[in-house]
Write a protein that holds these residues in place. Structure first.
Motif, short mmCIF file in Angstrom:
data_model
loop_
_atom_site.label_atom_id
_atom_site.label_comp_id
_atom_site.label_asym_id
_atom_site.label_seq_id
_atom_site.Cartn_x
_atom_site.Cartn_y
_atom_site.Cartn_z
N SER A 49 12.05 15.06 -7.35
CA SER A 49 12.27 13.87 -8.18
C SER A 49 11.95 12.58 -7.45
O SER A 49 12.17 11.50 -7.98
CB SER A 49 13.73 13.84 -8.64
OG SER A 49 14.04 15.06 -9.30
N ASN A 50 11.44 12.71 -6.23
CA ASN A 50 11.01 11.52 -5.49
C ASN A 50 9.54 11.67 -5.12
O ASN A 50 9.14 12.69 -4.57
CB ASN A 50 11.84 11.33 -4.23
CG ASN A 50 13.18 10.71 -4.55
OD1 ASN A 50 13.31 9.49 -4.64
ND2 ASN A 50 14.18 11.56 -4.77
N PHE A 51 8.79 10.62 -5.44
CA PHE A 51 7.34 10.64 -5.27
C PHE A 51 6.94 9.45 -4.38
O PHE A 51 7.35 8.32 -4.63
CB PHE A 51 6.70 10.51 -6.66
CG PHE A 51 5.21 10.33 -6.61
CD1 PHE A 51 4.37 11.42 -6.55
CD2 PHE A 51 4.65 9.07 -6.62
CE1 PHE A 51 2.99 11.26 -6.50
CE2 PHE A 51 3.27 8.90 -6.57
CZ PHE A 51 2.44 9.99 -6.51
N HIS A 52 6.16 9.74 -3.35
CA HIS A 52 5.70 8.68 -2.45
C HIS A 52 4.17 8.75 -2.34
O HIS A 52 3.63 9.84 -2.19
CB HIS A 52 6.28 8.87 -1.05
CG HIS A 52 7.77 9.05 -1.04
ND1 HIS A 52 8.64 8.00 -1.00
CD2 HIS A 52 8.53 10.17 -1.11
CE1 HIS A 52 9.90 8.46 -1.02
NE2 HIS A 52 9.85 9.77 -1.09
N MET A 53 3.55 7.60 -2.42
CA MET A 53 2.09 7.56 -2.29
C MET A 53 1.71 6.47 -1.30
O MET A 53 2.16 5.33 -1.43
CB MET A 53 1.46 7.28 -3.66
CG MET A 53 -0.05 7.08 -3.63
SD MET A 53 -0.81 7.05 -5.30
CE MET A 53 0.00 5.61 -6.01
N GLU A 54 0.89 6.84 -0.33
CA GLU A 54 0.35 5.85 0.60
C GLU A 54 -1.12 5.66 0.29
O GLU A 54 -1.87 6.63 0.20
CB GLU A 54 0.53 6.34 2.05
CG GLU A 54 0.01 5.35 3.08
CD GLU A 54 0.23 5.82 4.51
OE1 GLU A 54 1.23 6.53 4.78
OE2 GLU A 54 -0.62 5.49 5.36
N LEU A 55 -1.52 4.41 0.11
CA LEU A 55 -2.91 4.12 -0.25
C LEU A 55 -3.73 3.80 1.00
O LEU A 55 -3.21 3.21 1.95
CB LEU A 55 -2.96 2.92 -1.19
CG LEU A 55 -2.17 3.10 -2.50
CD1 LEU A 55 -2.13 1.78 -3.26
CD2 LEU A 55 -2.77 4.20 -3.35
N ALA B 277 1.24 11.90 -14.43
CA ALA B 277 0.69 11.67 -13.09
C ALA B 277 -0.80 11.99 -13.02
O ALA B 277 -1.42 11.84 -11.96
CB ALA B 277 1.44 12.49 -12.06
N MET C 46 8.54 6.28 -6.01
CA MET C 46 9.13 6.38 -7.35
C MET C 46 10.24 7.43 -7.33
O MET C 46 10.01 8.56 -6.89
CB MET C 46 8.06 6.77 -8.37
CG MET C 46 8.59 6.99 -9.78
SD MET C 46 7.28 7.12 -11.03
CE MET C 46 6.40 8.58 -10.47
N PHE D 55 8.27 16.88 -10.69
CA PHE D 55 7.28 17.60 -9.90
C PHE D 55 7.91 18.91 -9.41
O PHE D 55 9.11 18.99 -9.23
CB PHE D 55 6.86 16.75 -8.69
CG PHE D 55 6.15 15.47 -9.05
CD1 PHE D 55 4.77 15.37 -8.92
CD2 PHE D 55 6.85 14.35 -9.51
CE1 PHE D 55 4.10 14.19 -9.25
CE2 PHE D 55 6.19 13.17 -9.85
CZ PHE D 55 4.82 13.09 -9.71
N PHE E 21 3.85 3.23 -2.21
CA PHE E 21 4.48 3.26 -3.52
C PHE E 21 5.49 4.41 -3.55
O PHE E 21 5.16 5.54 -3.20
CB PHE E 21 3.40 3.49 -4.58
CG PHE E 21 3.93 3.72 -5.96
CD1 PHE E 21 4.23 2.65 -6.79
CD2 PHE E 21 4.16 5.01 -6.43
CE1 PHE E 21 4.73 2.86 -8.06
CE2 PHE E 21 4.67 5.23 -7.70
CZ PHE E 21 4.96 4.14 -8.52
N ILE F 96 -3.53 10.19 -10.75
CA ILE F 96 -2.91 9.94 -9.45
C ILE F 96 -2.89 11.26 -8.68
O ILE F 96 -3.22 11.31 -7.50
CB ILE F 96 -1.51 9.32 -9.65
CG1 ILE F 96 -1.71 7.87 -10.10
CG2 ILE F 96 -0.66 9.43 -8.39
CD1 ILE F 96 -0.47 7.06 -10.28
N LEU G 286 -5.25 9.10 -3.87
CA LEU G 286 -5.02 9.71 -5.18
C LEU G 286 -6.24 10.52 -5.58
O LEU G 286 -7.32 10.31 -5.07
CB LEU G 286 -4.66 8.67 -6.24
CG LEU G 286 -5.53 7.45 -6.49
CD1 LEU G 286 -5.32 6.96 -7.92
CD2 LEU G 286 -5.16 6.33 -5.53
N SER H 89 0.81 -1.22 0.00
CA SER H 89 0.00 0.00 0.00
C SER H 89 0.84 1.26 0.00
O SER H 89 0.31 2.37 0.11
CB SER H 89 -0.92 -0.01 1.22
OG SER H 89 -1.68 -1.19 1.22
#
Lengths: 246, 246
Positions: free
Chosen positions: B208-214, B168, A212, B113, A210, B171, B11, A208
């Motif tokens: 340049s770093n992307f983090h996503m928590e679902l 993106a 990048m 970003f 992610f 998202i 998202l 859960s």
């Protein structure tokens, strides 16, 4: 990074656009995960990471163990610190069957990521390896139009890969994406089709989180269109269509 | 989290699908960043995070300072630990002008970003605030069809937001997405249009770093279609179109 989180360097759309001249040292990838897949500079071969070991599976059918991950670069890889939360013994008749089994094991994971591993014997297995770009910025669909495909019967080994949700298409490959390496680490590639020989050990975990990391100071990346080419990604994933011969 | 990295919870497609009954405590968001934007449970108002302080800008025009971020939940937020790498004084005539200024400040950032902040006086500023869902799972386009819009002249304050790359979209919001709060922290919302009063301080950083928590254990999220609705996202971003009156 914590267990069972996705880390990827660059995005699949960048490979589709041929962004593969540069990348990040594989040692930096391994700091984020011990299992995964990807490719190498100029898309020479398929990468699999199993139990923290990295292998380059080349178009000529040979496999190279990457003994110095700090000295080898990847333009695209996805890894996780894999700690399976579900382990089961099951026969799997096809990629489609695996898809159904995983969906029944993780009924609420449609919008999450999965890490997937299989270990055992495979009655039939068909995989491909990309041989590499002929020139800088050659796109992945064209690279895969020259892919080598290999079919084996009664092969023991391990598969590792990911299921990504539909909304991640373009950033990664939506659906199931698996690489294979034989038990003796001599053969392997990107899975096109398979059937297990009886039961194999299937282990998996829902993810859960992610992460990048994007390429920096990379003119190829900065100039790439990165338009989602769903048809192209699908063609390279299944190994035929849009100029890729079956 | 390191400086100038993107962290987002959930998202934007989930908001479009009306996934807003649950979320994560804002204190957990603040662990990842001190500047950002988002919304609140049931899409009641717009969120801005400036200098580590969180404000809820409501549909009735009032602003609430979130004094206990552990006790308040967000279903969607994007933040960063903002340390500007570029700071300049400039007049900005419109959102489109800001877009052009940022592109000239960061010519190689098309596929990265940006975090963006502006501080100063605005000759004209128009923003909206979403009033909230009428029922669970009401989608964001419908929620925004009842948005309150406010126009002010000669207003001092701060804007914060993000530029996300085109790939993106779905998202997050592709393009520039900014929220505003007045200097006295009494008015603010999601920026629809603005013009500065002379020069303001524009500060920004490439990320340049992307983090996503679902969201986990969230039936609404698990069942959501999360199909990219580019037209819907564009309509809620610009504040009109597809059922949202101008």
């Amino acid at each position: 990074m914590a267990e069972n989180e996705v880390f990827q360097y660059s995005l699949i759309s960048a490979l589709i656009d041929g962004v593969a001249s540069h990348g990040t040292p594989i040692s930096r990838i391994l700091a984020h995960g011990d299992h995964g897949l990807g490719t190498f500079r100029n898309m020479v071969g398929e990468m699999i990471v199993v139990d923290g070991e990295v292998y380059q599976m080349k178009g000529d059918g040979t496999v190279v163990h990457i003994s110095d991950p700090a000295a080898t670069v990847t333009p695209f890889a996805t890894v996780t610190r894999f700690r399976p939360t579900t382990t089961t013994r099951t026969a799997v008749s096809s990629k489609e069957d695996l898809q159904a089994i995983l969906t029944s094991l993780f009924p609420s994971a449609k919008n999450h990521f999965l890490a997937i591993r299989m270990d055992g014997a495979f009655r039939n297995i068909k995989f491909r390896t990309a041989g590499g770009q002929c020139f800088p910025r050659e796109g992945m669909v064209d690279v895969c139009s020259r892919q080598s495909t290999y079919s084996f019967s009664r092969e023991e080994g391990s598969m590792f890969g990911f299921r990504c949700p539909q909304y991640a298409m373009g950033i990664n490959v939506a659906g199931d994406h698996l690489h294979f390496i034989s038990k003796d680490r001599q053969r392997g590639g990107h899975i096109l089709a398979f059937e297990t020989e009886g039961e194999v050990v299937l282990s998996a975990a829902q993810m859960s989180n992610f992460h990048m990391e994007l390429p920096t100071d990379d003119e190829e990346f900065n100039e790439a269109a990165l338009v989602k080419d769903e048809e192209g990604i699908h063609a390279v994933e299944i190994g035929h269509g849009r100029g890729i011969p079956k």
